[in-house]
Design a protein around this motif. Structure first.
Motif, short mmCIF file in Angstrom:
data_model
loop_
_atom_site.label_atom_id
_atom_site.label_comp_id
_atom_site.label_asym_id
_atom_site.label_seq_id
_atom_site.Cartn_x
_atom_site.Cartn_y
_atom_site.Cartn_z
N ASP A 38 7.98 22.20 5.48
CA ASP A 38 6.78 21.69 6.15
C ASP A 38 7.20 21.15 7.51
OD1 ASP A 38 4.59 20.07 7.05
OD2 ASP A 38 3.85 20.01 4.99
N GLU A 39 6.69 21.75 8.57
CA GLU A 39 7.09 21.36 9.92
C GLU A 39 6.66 19.94 10.26
OE1 GLU A 39 5.59 24.25 12.64
OE2 GLU A 39 6.97 25.84 11.96
N ARG A 40 5.66 19.44 9.55
CA ARG A 40 5.18 18.08 9.80
C ARG A 40 5.28 17.28 8.50
NH1 ARG A 40 -0.48 17.93 12.58
NH2 ARG A 40 -1.07 19.09 10.71
N ALA A 41 6.49 17.25 7.95
CA ALA A 41 6.69 16.61 6.65
C ALA A 41 6.26 15.15 6.65
CB ALA A 41 8.16 16.74 6.23
N LEU A 42 6.61 14.41 7.70
CA LEU A 42 6.24 12.99 7.76
C LEU A 42 4.72 12.81 7.82
CD1 LEU A 42 8.89 11.40 10.14
CD2 LEU A 42 8.32 10.62 7.84
N LYS A 43 4.09 13.60 8.64
CA LYS A 43 2.63 13.52 8.76
C LYS A 43 1.97 13.88 7.44
CE LYS A 43 -1.41 13.58 10.95
NZ LYS A 43 -2.05 12.36 11.47
N THR A 44 2.43 14.97 6.82
CA THR A 44 1.86 15.42 5.55
C THR A 44 2.05 14.37 4.47
OG1 THR A 44 2.30 17.73 6.14
CG2 THR A 44 1.91 17.24 3.81
N ALA A 45 3.28 13.82 4.39
CA ALA A 45 3.58 12.80 3.39
C ALA A 45 2.70 11.57 3.59
CB ALA A 45 5.05 12.41 3.46
N SER A 46 2.49 11.20 4.85
CA SER A 46 1.67 10.03 5.15
C SER A 46 0.23 10.24 4.71
CB SER A 46 1.71 9.73 6.65
OG SER A 46 0.85 8.67 6.98
N VAL A 47 -0.33 11.42 5.01
CA VAL A 47 -1.72 11.71 4.65
C VAL A 47 -1.88 11.70 3.13
CG1 VAL A 47 -3.51 13.48 4.63
CG2 VAL A 47 -2.25 13.02 6.73
N ILE A 48 -0.99 12.41 2.43
CA ILE A 48 -1.09 12.50 0.97
C ILE A 48 -0.96 11.12 0.33
CG2 ILE A 48 0.11 13.33 -1.10
CD1 ILE A 48 0.67 15.94 0.37
N GLN A 49 0.04 10.36 0.76
CA GLN A 49 0.28 9.08 0.11
C GLN A 49 -0.84 8.08 0.41
OE1 GLN A 49 5.09 9.18 -0.05
NE2 GLN A 49 3.90 7.63 -1.00
N ARG A 50 -1.28 8.02 1.65
CA ARG A 50 -2.33 7.05 1.97
C ARG A 50 -3.64 7.41 1.28
NH1 ARG A 50 -2.68 5.84 8.22
NH2 ARG A 50 -1.97 7.96 8.51
N TRP A 51 -3.96 8.71 1.24
CA TRP A 51 -5.21 9.12 0.62
C TRP A 51 -5.18 8.87 -0.89
CZ3 TRP A 51 -7.70 11.82 -3.02
CH2 TRP A 51 -9.07 12.04 -2.82
N TYR A 52 -4.09 9.27 -1.53
CA TYR A 52 -4.01 9.12 -2.98
C TYR A 52 -3.91 7.66 -3.41
CZ TYR A 52 -3.94 14.01 -4.33
OH TYR A 52 -4.31 15.30 -4.58
N ARG A 53 -3.26 6.84 -2.60
CA ARG A 53 -3.19 5.42 -2.94
C ARG A 53 -4.55 4.77 -2.82
NH1 ARG A 53 2.64 4.63 -0.17
NH2 ARG A 53 3.88 5.00 -2.05
N ARG A 54 -5.34 5.18 -1.83
CA ARG A 54 -6.70 4.65 -1.74
C ARG A 54 -7.53 5.08 -2.94
NH1 ARG A 54 -6.29 5.64 4.02
NH2 ARG A 54 -7.21 7.72 3.72
N ALA A 55 -7.18 6.24 -3.50
CA ALA A 55 -7.87 6.74 -4.69
C ALA A 55 -7.28 6.16 -5.97
CB ALA A 55 -7.81 8.26 -4.73
N GLU A 56 -6.32 5.22 -5.80
CA GLU A 56 -5.70 4.51 -6.91
C GLU A 56 -4.90 5.43 -7.83
OE1 GLU A 56 -8.74 2.22 -8.84
OE2 GLU A 56 -8.92 0.82 -7.17
N ALA A 57 -4.32 6.48 -7.24
CA ALA A 57 -3.45 7.36 -8.01
C ALA A 57 -2.08 6.71 -8.17
CB ALA A 57 -3.30 8.71 -7.31
N ASP A 58 -1.39 7.01 -9.28
CA ASP A 58 -0.06 6.44 -9.48
C ASP A 58 0.99 7.32 -8.79
OD1 ASP A 58 0.16 8.67 -11.12
OD2 ASP A 58 0.03 7.54 -12.99
N GLU A 59 2.23 6.83 -8.74
CA GLU A 59 3.29 7.53 -8.01
C GLU A 59 3.58 8.93 -8.57
OE1 GLU A 59 4.63 6.61 -5.09
OE2 GLU A 59 3.16 5.01 -5.19
N PRO A 60 3.61 9.11 -9.92
CA PRO A 60 3.84 10.48 -10.43
C PRO A 60 2.79 11.47 -9.95
CG PRO A 60 4.22 8.87 -12.17
CD PRO A 60 3.63 8.11 -11.01
N MET A 61 1.53 11.03 -9.87
CA MET A 61 0.47 11.91 -9.38
C MET A 61 0.69 12.26 -7.91
SD MET A 61 -2.32 13.64 -9.52
CE MET A 61 -3.45 13.29 -10.88
N ILE A 62 1.12 11.28 -7.12
CA ILE A 62 1.37 11.52 -5.69
C ILE A 62 2.53 12.49 -5.53
CG2 ILE A 62 2.04 10.45 -3.51
CD1 ILE A 62 0.69 7.87 -4.50
#
Length: 387
Positions: free
Chosen positions: A275-299
């Protein structure tokens, strides 16, 4: 009765000292953000050998950039030739007292790194919240240009061995060592409070990783970075082996990911998937899923499946026609929008994906199971929330 607040203290040196140290930590924290760019900078040592040291590693080659942070209370002040080099504009005679004064100057202490560390020392820099006097700027420019003309630059070049106590048979080249000195005046990302640093840090994070932070996230980042540097700088090293020092007093990628609330497992998975934008992608996924109250395994799973989808799609471009893939991608976009309109609940997502992959038309695409479609949904999520 006199209260403690009614009388001004006789001195307020402690508060000013704390402010100066905080600006030093801000400068180190800002330098550490360059690690996110992935251009070779991989560690910033805090209060070790100097105020901070930036390590750059390209292949097997390692180089160090040493920084001293010098600050003044009044921003319209300037650092003089005497303060930086221990010399005056009018010139000085060569004697032991003068050589000793120059040897203990700010600049000389920095230049010494070029002697001690040789070619692994790439640069030495004086960084300040104020400007340097023109005579200082001129002296440094001449030393970097290897053509000393001013009295100060000539004094340093002609008396290099005497200043730094270099043996006559040494292979050290004075011109090379002196040319490593540079100035970074009036930087705007350090200050008595952290407001300027916060703004600069937000811009730097976006420049290096395309991660766009909110005001609240920016403040958390700024305080987290400076506090991290403070902890690193105060860590004791007694009894620590050399190979353990960087982890204890150096800011590295794992430290920055932690401050940015990005897990290493998610970041590594995205990097492995090219992923050419690994940091950006990781940030979007983690921030979105944490707001959705997903746990770390799901992320973690979301990131891994996003990578699996990216790999499947790359291979699919060689198998299926552009029309077939365009139709599939359009249907996945529609599926994502349907999920969003129904509240973005994970249970709803699972039901939608389950019915989607069961459609006969999807059997055309080999291997397109529920996990891959989940990855495709995350690819859409990243695309939409990266804008």
């Amino acid at each position: 009765m006199r209260t403690i607040e009614a009388l001004a203290p006789g001195e307020d040196v402690g508060r000013d000292t704390i402010s100066r140290f905080d600006m030093q930590f801000q400068a180190a924290a800002y330098a550490a953000l360059e690690i996110l760019e992935g251009n070779g900078v991989d560690c910033v040592y805090c209060d070790y050998h100097d105020d901070f040291v930036v390590r750059k590693k390209i292949g097997d080659h390692i180089s160090y950039h040493f920084f001293q942070v010098k600050t003044k209370k009044k921003e319209n002040d300037q650092y003089s030739l005497s303060e930086i080099f221990g010399l005056s504009k009018s010139g000085v005679k060569v004697d032991d007292e003068r050589l000793k004064k120059v040897r203990s100057s700010f600049a000389a202490k920095l230049i010494l790194h070029g002697i001690v560390f040789g070619e692994t020392c790439s640069d030495v820099t004086l960084l300040s919240n104020v400007h340097f006097d023109d005579s200082v700027v001129k002296t440094v420019d001449e030393l970097r240009g290897k053509a000393p003309k001013s009295k100060a630059a000539t004094f340093l070049a002609n008396n290099f061995s005497a200043i730094f106590l270099i043996e006559s048979d040494s292979d050290i080249v004075p011109e090379i060592v002196l040319s490593k000195l540079s100035l970074k005046p009036a930087v705007r990302y350090i200050g008595k409070d952290r407001e300027s640093f916060s703004d600069a840090a937000r811009s730097a994070v976006h420049r290096y990783s395309e991660i766009d932070l909110t005001y609240h996230e920016t403040k958390q980042l700024a305080d987290g970075l400076v506090d991290l540097v403070y902890r690193k700088a105060r860590t004791k090293l007694e009894g620590v082996p050399p190979d353990g020092i960087a982890a204890l007093i150096g800011v590295q990628l794992d430290d920055l990911l932690s401050v940015l609330s990005i897990s290493r497992s998610v970041y590594d998975a995205l990097c492995a998937g090219e992923d050419e934008r690994a940091l950006k992608t990781a940030s979007v996924i983690q921030r979105w899923y944490r707001r959705a109250e997903a746990d770390e395994p799901m992320i973690d799973y979301a990131a891994q499946q996003k990578v699996s989808w990216d790999m499947w799609l790359r291979n699919a471009r060689h198998i299926y026609t552009p029309f077939e893939l365009a139709t599939l991608l359009q249907r996945i976009d529609t599926l994502f929008e349907l999920w969003q309109t129904r509240g973005g609940d994970f249970t709803v997502m699972h039901d939608l994906i389950k019915h989607f992959v069961a459609e006969p038309s999807l059997k055309t695409f080999a291997g397109l199971d529920e996990g891959l479609v989940f990855g495709a949904m995350n690819a859409v999520l990243v695309r939409k929330y990266s804008r």
